[in-house]
Design an enzyme around this catalytic site. Structure first.
Site, PDB file in Angstrom:
ATOM      1  N   CYS A   1      -4.560  -1.385  -1.731  1.00  0.00           N
ATOM      2  CA  CYS A   1      -4.742   0.042  -1.970  1.00  0.00           C
ATOM      3  C   CYS A   1      -5.754   0.203  -3.088  1.00  0.00           C
ATOM      4  O   CYS A   1      -5.535  -0.314  -4.201  1.00  0.00           O
ATOM      5  CB  CYS A   1      -3.401   0.669  -2.366  1.00  0.00           C
ATOM      6  SG  CYS A   1      -3.514   2.409  -2.862  1.00  0.00           S
TER       7      CYS A   1
ATOM      8  N   GLU B   1      -2.010   8.893   8.127  1.00  0.00           N
ATOM      9  CA  GLU B   1      -0.602   8.515   8.103  1.00  0.00           C
ATOM     10  C   GLU B   1       0.168   9.145   9.255  1.00  0.00           C
ATOM     11  O   GLU B   1       1.119   8.560   9.776  1.00  0.00           O
ATOM     12  CB  GLU B   1       0.033   8.917   6.770  1.00  0.00           C
ATOM     13  CG  GLU B   1      -0.330   8.025   5.603  1.00  0.00           C
ATOM     14  CD  GLU B   1       0.363   6.684   5.652  1.00  0.00           C
ATOM     15  OE1 GLU B   1       1.496   6.597   6.159  1.00  0.00           O
ATOM     16  OE2 GLU B   1      -0.250   5.695   5.195  1.00  0.00           O
TER      17      GLU B   1
ATOM     18  N   CYS C   1     -11.142   3.371   0.594  1.00  0.00           N
ATOM     19  CA  CYS C   1      -9.694   3.440   0.805  1.00  0.00           C
ATOM     20  C   CYS C   1      -9.385   2.610   2.035  1.00  0.00           C
ATOM     21  O   CYS C   1     -10.092   2.710   3.049  1.00  0.00           O
ATOM     22  CB  CYS C   1      -9.251   4.891   1.004  1.00  0.00           C
ATOM     23  SG  CYS C   1      -7.513   5.082   1.484  1.00  0.00           S
TER      24      CYS C   1
ATOM     25  N   ASP D   1       0.868  -1.177   0.000  1.00  0.00           N
ATOM     26  CA  ASP D   1       0.000   0.000   0.000  1.00  0.00           C
ATOM     27  C   ASP D   1       0.900   1.220   0.000  1.00  0.00           C
ATOM     28  O   ASP D   1       2.125   1.107   0.157  1.00  0.00           O
ATOM     29  CB  ASP D   1      -0.918  -0.017   1.228  1.00  0.00           C
ATOM     30  CG  ASP D   1      -1.838   1.212   1.312  1.00  0.00           C
ATOM     31  OD1 ASP D   1      -2.346   1.629   0.262  1.00  0.00           O
ATOM     32  OD2 ASP D   1      -2.024   1.756   2.411  1.00  0.00           O
ATOM     33  N   SER D   2       0.290   2.396  -0.133  1.00  0.00           N
ATOM     34  CA  SER D   2       1.067   3.626  -0.077  1.00  0.00           C
ATOM     35  C   SER D   2       1.548   3.945   1.329  1.00  0.00           C
ATOM     36  O   SER D   2       2.440   4.773   1.509  1.00  0.00           O
ATOM     37  CB  SER D   2       0.229   4.801  -0.587  1.00  0.00           C
ATOM     38  OG  SER D   2      -0.897   4.987   0.251  1.00  0.00           O
TER      39      SER D   2
ATOM     40  N   HIS E   1      -7.227   2.946   4.189  1.00  0.00           N
ATOM     41  CA  HIS E   1      -6.899   3.741   5.369  1.00  0.00           C
ATOM     42  C   HIS E   1      -8.128   4.009   6.240  1.00  0.00           C
ATOM     43  O   HIS E   1      -8.017   4.146   7.464  1.00  0.00           O
ATOM     44  CB  HIS E   1      -6.310   5.099   4.959  1.00  0.00           C
ATOM     45  CG  HIS E   1      -4.878   5.064   4.541  1.00  0.00           C
ATOM     46  ND1 HIS E   1      -4.466   4.546   3.336  1.00  0.00           N
ATOM     47  CD2 HIS E   1      -3.751   5.511   5.157  1.00  0.00           C
ATOM     48  CE1 HIS E   1      -3.158   4.670   3.231  1.00  0.00           C
ATOM     49  NE2 HIS E   1      -2.699   5.251   4.327  1.00  0.00           N
TER      50      HIS E   1
END
Length: 266
Positions: free
Chosen positions: A72, A151, A183, A9-10, A185
């Site tokens: 992601c 993040e 997403c 993932d990012s 996240h």
């Protein structure tokens, strides 16, 4: 080199998928890469997303990954076809908004999707809506800035609540009764997000479905020498960003107290 399941993932969002993968495949060694040095993916061009996804995937495959999970939504939307063309013999599982389950869940025919700007703008997302939601109204809400807060570990701060209020206002005004977290996240802030939307709104994510699909494909590989009764060692965690930040996040948020991330240059 032992066979492993590669996940990327990012940043930290894919850890929600990794957590579910460990639950359904506890005997499988796993290798997770957070491409945090190039985050957020949601603001990158399609060409950049493909380049980064190819680079990270090649790294994981060279180190034993026999199956890849693109944890992601943004990378899946723009790069998964390029990955499958590059490695046709490697099973690759993507992550994308569950439009079909949302259609089945909605009571009033109004669905909201919260995702990164790049996911919302992708042709793959438009095709999902066209194929699975012709009879309902879909209200897409791009969420710039939300991944960046997550993040940084801002999972319950005034800044987070303020941004969620702004992002959820159009969906509330549209009268949606179901919202997709588009997403990986976003499940990390599911509580505050539910609060911003209101308790009457259903929140859906995709992690369980992704893990179940990965489990089915892993079993088809029929890899010898793996004891299904044994638990694999903790996953290998690497990042192109700050190893200390990833280590702290995993320990504090997921409770994996023995986790130790490593720095990585790709």
């Amino acid at each position: 080199m032992p066979a492993s399941l590669g996940v990327f993932d990012s940043g930290v969002g894919g850890l929600t998928v990794l957590r579910e993968l460990r639950r359904v495949l506890p005997q499988v060694p796993m290798h997770y890469v957070a491409d945090a040095g190039y985050a957020p993916y949601g603001l990158r061009t399609p060409e950049s997303l493909i380049q980064r996804s190819l680079a990270v995937s090649e790294y994981l495959i060279e180190r034993g990954a026999r199956l890849l999970v693109v944890a992601c939504n943004t990378a899946t939307a723009h790069a998964i076809e390029a990955l499958r063309q590059r490695w046709p013999d490697i099973p690759i599982v993507g992550t994308e908004p569950g439009i079909k389950p949302a259609v089945a869940s909605t009571r009033n025919g109004r669905i909201g999707v919260m995702a990164t700007p790049a996911t919302i703008a992708s042709a793959r997302f438009a095709d999902l809506i066209k194929r699975h939601a012709p009879e309902v109204q879909v209200f897409s809400q791009a969420c710039p800035g939300l991944v960046e807060l997550i993040e940084r570990g801002e999972l319950d701060t005034p800044a987070l609540h303020q941004l969620l209020g702004q992002l959820c206002a159009p969906l509330k005004a549209a009268g949606v009764d179901t919202v997709l977290m588009g997403c990986t996240h976003y499940p990390l802030i599911q509580g505050p997000l539910q609060q911003a939307l209101g308790e009457s709104v259903q929140l859906l994510n995709i992690e369980s479905a992704v893990a179940q699909q990965a489990a089915r494909l892993w079993q088809r590989l029929e890899l010898g020498g793996q004891d299904s009764s044994q638990t694999a060692p903790p996953p290998t965690l690497q990042t192109t960003g700050s190893a200390a930040a990833l280590t702290a996040f995993v320990r504090d948020v997921l409770g994996w107290e023995a986790a130790q991330a490593q720095s990585l240059v790709i």
